[in-house]
Write a protein that holds these residues in place. Structure first.
Motif: not given
Length: 407
Positions: A145-156, A158-162, A259-264
């Protein structure tokens, strides 16, 4: 100690399934005699006796071989055999939707498919983003089980999830990636991830066999059979969920930061929707009324308080208490709700067919022997009006406590 009778549907299913490896052990807890609600002792004629050495059933009415009791026995916890993979030769990565923070039926089907692909040498790696509420990963077939935490994954996002999935791919290099081909995020995320990897996925896969996968095409009227790719977007019921083994679900961590992606895309948060405006086939929380509902005004108040979409059985619709577009069943609408509450519905075969894809079914009924009670994951035996009134009061108390805490 509460005197409420607790049922274990899994233990009951194993006791009925003669092919299950734990069937014989569950027969030891079979109840042969109990006191009925009217004071009459009820006996199970099929449970009296034992199997002799020649395979013939012997009847022992003395009670020496199998003791009897007038009290209901509590369900015995089922201890499944532990499946361990100490040194995985490869990984099968699964990214479940986790709607509401818990595994859904589609997610469990996906884990069942992953378990069949992993075999005895591979390990099933579940990748979860953010916080979750699930505590049954071991019985669902998760080895790692791999749990990846961080506020950058909150909400919608998809680019950050990729970006997170690419980090997992670089570290674990899974043999296959499995994502649900669903409308709740898995379908879009899988296609974005495939584009990022430069690979062509297999979509709407409903079967994997002999190194080939079958996917739906032509509006579901045709099948496309191809070789098994690395990235698979599977449909619901693509495989049987894991039910005969429990797994370690050992925690894993990423060796590098994502890595943090620039949110579009900007997520503006959820939008309040009137439950009455949600189509029955898309509703996630449905409360349906049947012939056992006598106070329909109370029923409507309860659904409003719970924030649920209203449904009804065919009897309630025919009697004019609910419109035809709210009828649930084979002759009405087939629903796929995460929670389905049946109030005063006995459970005709057409209605049970219509709710076959629901995750959790709660039955409120006066008859403990009706078919809906047998189908339900949670049963409440009692007057529907009193139970609905208690639900309204519980919701109001919860909201009042939340307001006081916020103040």
């Amino acid at each position: 100690m509460s005197d409420i009778i607790r049922r274990d549907p899994r233990a009951e299913w194993i006791a009925r399934n003669r092919l299950h490896p734990l069937h014989a052990a569950m027969q030891q807890t079979q109840q042969h005699s109990w006191m009925g609600p009217n004071g009459i002792v009820r006996k199970n004629p099929h449970g009296v006796g034992f199997i002799g050495p020649n395979g013939i059933k012997r009847i022992d009415r003395s009670g020496v071989q199998q003791g009897t009791s007038n009290k209901r026995t509590a369900a015995v916890a089922v201890e499944l055999p532990l499946h361990q993979v100490p040194a995985p030769a490869f990984y099968i990565a699964v990214v479940p939707d986790m709607v509401g923070g818990r595994l859904g039926s589609h997610d469990r089907d996906l884990l069942g498919l992953a378990h069949s692909l992993a075999g005895s040498d591979g390990a099933v790696l579940a990748v979860i983003f953010g916080e979750h509420k699930e505590n049954n990963f071991s019985t669902a077939g998760v080895d790692r089980l791999l749990v990846i935490e961080g506020d950058e994954f909150d909400g919608y996002a998809p680019e950050q999830l990729v970006q997170g999935l690419r980090a997992v791919d670089n570290q674990f290099n899974p043999r296959h990636w499995l994502l649900p081909d669903s409308r709740t995020g898995g379908g879009e995320l899988g296609r974005r991830f495939a584009a990022a990897l430069g690979e062509r996925p297999a979509t709407r896969v409903w079967q994997v066999k002999d190194g080939q996968c079958s996917g739906r095409a032509g509006a579901g009227q045709q099948d496309l059979i191809s070789g098994l790719p690395r990235l698979i977007l599977a449909a619901a019921e693509c495989a049987e969920p894991v039910s005969e083994t429990r797994h370690e679900a050992l925690p894993e961590t990423l060796s590098t930061s994502v890595a943090r992606s620039l949110p579009r895309i900007e997520d503006l948060g959820p939008v309040a929707v009137d439950p009455a405006a949600i189509a029955m086939a898309e509703a996630e929380f449905i409360v349906s009324g049947g012939n056992g509902v006598k106070d329909w005004d109370l029923f409507h108040r309860a659904t409003i308080a719970l924030g649920a979409t209203e449904g009804a059985s065919r009897v309630a619709v025919d009697d004019g208490f609910m419109p035809r577009n709210r009828q649930v069943g084979a002759t009405g609408t087939w629903v796929t709700a995460r929670v389905y509450v049946a109030v005063g519905i006995s459970g005709a075969i057409q209605h049970l067919q219509g709710i076959g894809a629901c995750d959790k079914v709660v039955a409120i009924n006066m008859d403990p022997g009706c078919d809906m009670i047998k189908r339900a994951d949670l049963s409440v035996i009692g007057d529907s009006a009193a139970i609905l009134q208690a639900l309204i009061q519980a919701v109001e108390n919860y909201r009042n406590d939340a307001k006081r805490d916020a103040a």
